[in-house]
Design an enzyme around this catalytic site. Structure first.
Site, short mmCIF file in Angstrom:
data_model
loop_
_atom_site.label_atom_id
_atom_site.label_comp_id
_atom_site.label_asym_id
_atom_site.label_seq_id
_atom_site.Cartn_x
_atom_site.Cartn_y
_atom_site.Cartn_z
CB ALA A 29 -0.92 -0.01 1.21
CG ASN A 30 -0.20 4.69 -1.74
OD1 ASN A 30 -0.89 5.58 -1.22
ND2 ASN A 30 -0.60 4.01 -2.80
NE ARG A 31 4.75 6.54 4.99
CZ ARG A 31 4.73 5.73 6.05
NH1 ARG A 31 3.66 5.63 6.79
NH2 ARG A 31 5.81 5.02 6.34
CB ALA A 95 -1.89 7.42 -4.07
#
Ligand code: C5P
Length: 224
Positions: A29-31, A95
């Site tokens: 995942a990402n932030r 994102a």
């Protein structure tokens, strides 16, 4: 009507990160928090548009007056977007993970000799580029985001052309700016004619200003 300049228009917004499963208990995942995309969906709905928000996993509540579809992976996000077509306006603020892995059906175990597992990354579909492709279903206005840490205008201008979208919202996400995950944003709006640098604003104000710009584009005769 002046309050609802987008009534009669349909909009699709993507927001948040995607989660790409590695095994039944792990994911990549990402932030991304989803804040800017949710603010845009909210502002579009307040302007009278019929809005579908396709969101990756976030902690944010569904925006009022918006049809929110929750997805996990990039591939699910693309499917949900394609089901939301046709629409007039598409804004890709998510994102999206660039890669996924072929997930293991069982939890990946540590091995006796502690050889680490190797993850084979497979490219994800590019949702923005897909929605931007010429087709009878192509939205009239497709807007992408470019999060950059240097040469923001040059990189985002190139990205607009590469993706085939109409407008690109560029911002500097260097940690020192506090933009990623923060409340404020400072953007450059790039279209086919050039670019405009906006002042640093609350993400909700950025959303309202973007919606005003969209309304002016869709019916220039009424622009003040
Ligand atoms: O290539 P990059 O990820 O920097 O491009 C950012 C823009 O492209 C954003 O608008 C993002 O929502 C969109 N994007 C997408 N699908 C992907 C990757 C990026 O829609 N797989």
């Amino acid at each position: 009507d002046e309050d609802k300049p987008l009534s009669g228009y349909t909009a699709l917004v993507t927001a948040g990160p995607t989660h790409e499963p590695v095994d039944p208990v792990r994911y990549l995942a990402n932030r991304s928090s989803g804040t800017q995309g949710y603010a845009i969906a909210t502002a579009l709905a307040q302007a009278g548009a019929t809005v579908t928000l396709v969101s990756g996993p976030t902690t944010l509540p569904d925006p009022p007056g918006v049809t929110t579809i929750r997805v996990e992976t990039a591939r699910d996000m693309l499917d949900a977007c394609q089901q939301a077509l046709p629409c007039d306006i598409a804004i890709c603020a998510a994102a999206v993970a660039d890669w996924h892995v072929a997930p293991s059906a069982q939890k990946i175990k540590k091995t006796a000799d502690s050889t680490p597992p190797v993850l084979h990354l497979v490219p994800n579909p590019d949702i923005l580029a897909t929605l931007s492709q010429p087709s009878p279903n192509r939205p009239r206005l497709v807007i992408g985001f470019a999060a950059e840490t240097e040469h923001v205008l040059a990189h985002a201008t190139a990205k607009r052309l590469r993706k085939g979208c109409d407008w690109m919202v560029a911002n500097d996400v260097s940690p020192a700016t506090g933009i990623m995950g923060g409340r404020e944003n400072e953007i450059i709006l790039i279209d086919n004619a050039g670019s405009a640098h906006w002042p640093r604003l609350d993400k909700l104000q950025v959303a309202h200003r973007l919606v005003a710009r969209i309304a002016a584009f869709l019916h220039p005769a009424q622009a003040k």
